[in-house]
Design a protein around this motif. Sequence first.
Motif, PDB file in Angstrom:
ATOM      1  N   HIS A   1      31.717   5.407  22.079  1.00  0.00           N
ATOM      2  CA  HIS A   1      32.057   6.798  21.803  1.00  0.00           C
ATOM      3  C   HIS A   1      31.278   7.318  20.597  1.00  0.00           C
ATOM      4  O   HIS A   1      31.117   6.627  19.598  1.00  0.00           O
TER       5      HIS A   1
ATOM      6  N   SER B   1      30.908  10.983  18.096  1.00  0.00           N
ATOM      7  CA  SER B   1      31.659  12.189  17.752  1.00  0.00           C
ATOM      8  C   SER B   1      31.071  13.407  18.463  1.00  0.00           C
ATOM      9  O   SER B   1      29.900  13.431  18.852  1.00  0.00           O
ATOM     10  N   ASP B   2      31.906  14.428  18.599  1.00  0.00           N
ATOM     11  CA  ASP B   2      31.438  15.677  19.207  1.00  0.00           C
ATOM     12  C   ASP B   2      30.289  16.280  18.403  1.00  0.00           C
ATOM     13  O   ASP B   2      29.344  16.828  18.972  1.00  0.00           O
TER      14      ASP B   2
ATOM     15  N   ASP C   1      31.035   5.922  16.882  1.00  0.00           N
ATOM     16  CA  ASP C   1      32.059   6.012  15.846  1.00  0.00           C
ATOM     17  C   ASP C   1      33.281   5.142  16.130  1.00  0.00           C
ATOM     18  O   ASP C   1      34.333   5.329  15.548  1.00  0.00           O
ATOM     19  N   GLU C   2      33.140   4.196  17.043  1.00  0.00           N
ATOM     20  CA  GLU C   2      34.209   3.254  17.364  1.00  0.00           C
ATOM     21  C   GLU C   2      33.614   1.862  17.522  1.00  0.00           C
ATOM     22  O   GLU C   2      32.448   1.722  17.854  1.00  0.00           O
TER      23      GLU C   2
END
Length: 80
Positions: free
Chosen positions: A30, A32-33, A23-24
């Motif tokens: 990275h 997301s949780d 998500d970056e």
Amino acid sequence: MLRKCSSSAANDNRAITIEVANDEYGRIWHVSDIALEKTIELCVDICSRNGINKLEYTGDTTGNLTKHEWFAPTNCPGPY
């Protein structure tokens, strides 16, 4: 046609591969949780349906949980 997901035919012929979108932008990778949580749920389901009692991350290719970077010159999956 065999698609080489991990860049290793030997690994891909015995593997279920999972791709998780980051998500970056950049080399941090990275996710997301929620994506990480859903990936864990997916692994539990895959193990359950295939009679895999335990995922073994050994830190190298001898375990049954491997990383893309062990088969190709990439940083994927980053810190995960």
